[in-house]
Design an enzyme around this catalytic site. Structure first.
Site, PDB file in Angstrom:
ATOM      1  CE  LYS A   1      -3.903   1.850   2.772  1.00  0.00           C
ATOM      2  NZ  LYS A   1      -4.721   1.568   3.975  1.00  0.00           N
TER       3      LYS A   1
ATOM      4  CB  SER B   1      -8.075   3.428   3.319  1.00  0.00           C
ATOM      5  OG  SER B   1      -7.185   2.802   4.223  1.00  0.00           O
TER       6      SER B   1
ATOM      7  CB  SER C   1      -8.387   0.423   6.145  1.00  0.00           C
ATOM      8  OG  SER C   1      -9.064   1.645   6.298  1.00  0.00           O
TER       9      SER C   1
END
Length: 519
Positions: A113, A194, A218
């Site tokens: 990420k 997210s 997330s």
């Protein structure tokens, strides 16, 4: 040193022109092995029998990214050194493998990420143009462990900008740098966030495995929406050092993969002590001798006490979902689990609907810890949250400030440390967790609580507890949903047993067809 990159489409083209095979040669199979949906075990076996090289594997993923990512937007940037790292892994396999055992992740491409720092040619921006060109002091702790294991950092996965701590008006999966991530199963459905890009990329076979991060939902939520497995570890089990923060009290880094086994292999590598994150010292006591892969047991459901809190199963009258989860309960029982039904969590409505405590605490913590992160960068266009807000206003078209605003950033900037309101919020969160989820788990002697999708995430977030989500089905529009299991701190072994047992009993996951996608 990370430099401001070309647009990622140009970067892909450059990499493919310089390094990769022609697209016509980048097939989904090498020597009869189908790379799509291949597990880490499949790939390692192919490596061992000289049916596949890491170079071929990386070339395949670069081809898939070039083909699919302009639409799916799961990858924000690819590593220009990926093929060099693949060649290095292939060389090590030839020269070291006969005399020493290599990690399960050796030679395996992984996307991390874009809030997880890499000290290489990749940027680390949390999806924001404000951090483009910033220079991190070192690899994030989890990246250090991945590199030591021989994993190949393939690139950065996209995300909801600032891990969805910019504005409640922005859609999940959107960032200034990455654009709008797309759910590969239904292009009109949310990819959630997210860790949207991490889940999209794992689901669409843009990498073997990925890393995400979670503050509240997330990892679990995008994994559920994209039909992949996500593990949200106990706070401190994996290092947060070098990760763009929201709150160390709730932030954690974990794997997103297509199978429970692959996720467990990643967790084995990234869990452990990091001197740059002191919470890992205390949490290391939870790591079992022999690691997590030993808990990949087909009979993992046997004897487990799993609680059902019916308030978490709010399907808004959807009879199909209700029937599906009742069938899943039968599967759990058939596997030998004891289901303890109709449980209640004290102050459930306050935790989920009426309390502002989590928001109050996170708003103040974000400002404190982001400012520290920014100040510690070797170089950066911004050095404080105030600078980020000013950058967005100055570059409002680039960052779509008119469309989405930056309300959460402004709310955080208005805070002034941990004052009376924040202290009261933190005390309340601790009380709600202790007298609610934690008390229920202990009193009823539960190994886990089961929930649909990521419904359990807030309970786990404020408790610092782990959770695992596994594919559980698809609705009439083909949109995936998952089933999640959450437990007390350090309960990853039992959660992995439960998740693996359920996965092996059901084998629900299927790859996205992408049938309406035009190349």
């Amino acid at each position: 040193m990370a430099q401001p990159s070309l647009s990622h489409f140009s970067s892909f083209l450059l990499i493919l022109l310089l390094f990769a095979l022609p697209l016509g040669q980048q097939t989904a199979a090498v020597h009869g092995l189908s790379i799509k949906e291949a597990t880490i075990d499949d790939l390692q076996l192919a490596f061992k029998h000289n049916k596949l090289t890491s170079r071929q594997l990386v070339q395949f993923y670069l081809g898939e990214i070039s083909k699919l990512n302009p639409f799916l937007k799961g990858v924000i940037e690819v590593n220009p050194d990926a093929l060099y790292l693949a060649d290095k892994a292939d060389y090590e396999r030839k020269t070291k493998a006969p005399s020493m055992s290599l990690s399960k992740l050796h030679g395996i491409p992984i996307l991390v990420k874009d809030n997880i720092a890499t000290k290489d040619k990749l940027n680390t921006t949390a999806g924001s143009y404000a951090l483009l060109g910033s220079v991190v002091p070192r690899d994030a702790g989890v990246v250090t462990k991945l590199r030591k294991a021989g994993a190949i950092i393939l690139g950065k996965a996209s995300l909801s900008e600032w891990s969805y701590w910019r504005s409640n008006d922005a859609p999940s999966g959107w960032s200034g740098r990455g654009g709008q991530g797309v759910n590969p199963y239904n292009f009109n459905a949310t990819p959630s966030g997210s860790s949207s890009g991490s889940a999209i990329s794992a689901a669409a076979n843009l990498a073997t495995v990925t890393l995400g991060s979670e503050t509240d939902g997330s990892i679990l939520s995008p994994s559920s929406w994209n039909s992949v497995v996500g593990i949200k570890p106990t706070i401190g089990l994996t290092s947060r050092a070098g990760v763009v923060p929201i709150s160390p009290r709730q932030d954690t880094v974990g794997p997103i993969a297509r199978t429970v086994s692959d996720a467990a292999y990643v967790l084995d590598v990234i869990a452990g002590i990091d001197s740059n994150d002191l919470a890992t010292i205390e949490a290391s006591r939870y790591i079992p001798k022999g690691g997590y892969a030993q808990f990949l047991r087909p009979d993992g459901l046997r004897g487990k006490r799993i609680g059902i809190v019916r308030a978490l199963f709010n399907f808004g009258g959807d009879a199909s979902l209700t029937r599906t989860f009742e069938q899943h309960f039968k599967t759990l029982r058939k596997g030998g689990a004891v289901l303890v039904d109709n449980l209640e969590i004290a102050h459930f409505d306050e935790i989920y609907y009426n309390s502002s405590s989590e928001s109050i605490a996170l708003s103040a913590e974000f400002k404190i810890y982001l400012n520290t992160y920014l100040k510690n960068l070797v170089a950066s266009p911004v050095r404080s949250l105030a600078d980020v807000i000013a950058f967005n206003n100055k570059n409002s078209k680039l960052e779509k400030v008119k469309e989405y605003g930056q309300g959460l950033l402004l709310k955080s900037e208005a805070t002034n440390g941990i004052g009376n309101a924040e202290k009261a919020a933190l005390v309340n969160l601790a009380k709600l967790s202790k007298n609610g989820f934690e008390k229920l788990m202990t009193k009823k002697r539960l190994d886990a609580v089961v929930a649909p999708s990521a419904a359990v995430s807030t309970l786990l977030a404020i408790a610092g507890s782990p959770g695992v989500v596994v594919p559980a089905g698809y609705n009439k529009d083909g949109v995936p949903f998952g089933i999640s299991f959450g437990g007390l701190r350090g309960s990853e072994p039992k959660l992995i047993e439960i998740a693996y047992g359920f996965e092996q009993a059901t084998k629900i996951r299927k790859p996205p067809s992408l049938k309406n996608f035009k190349i």
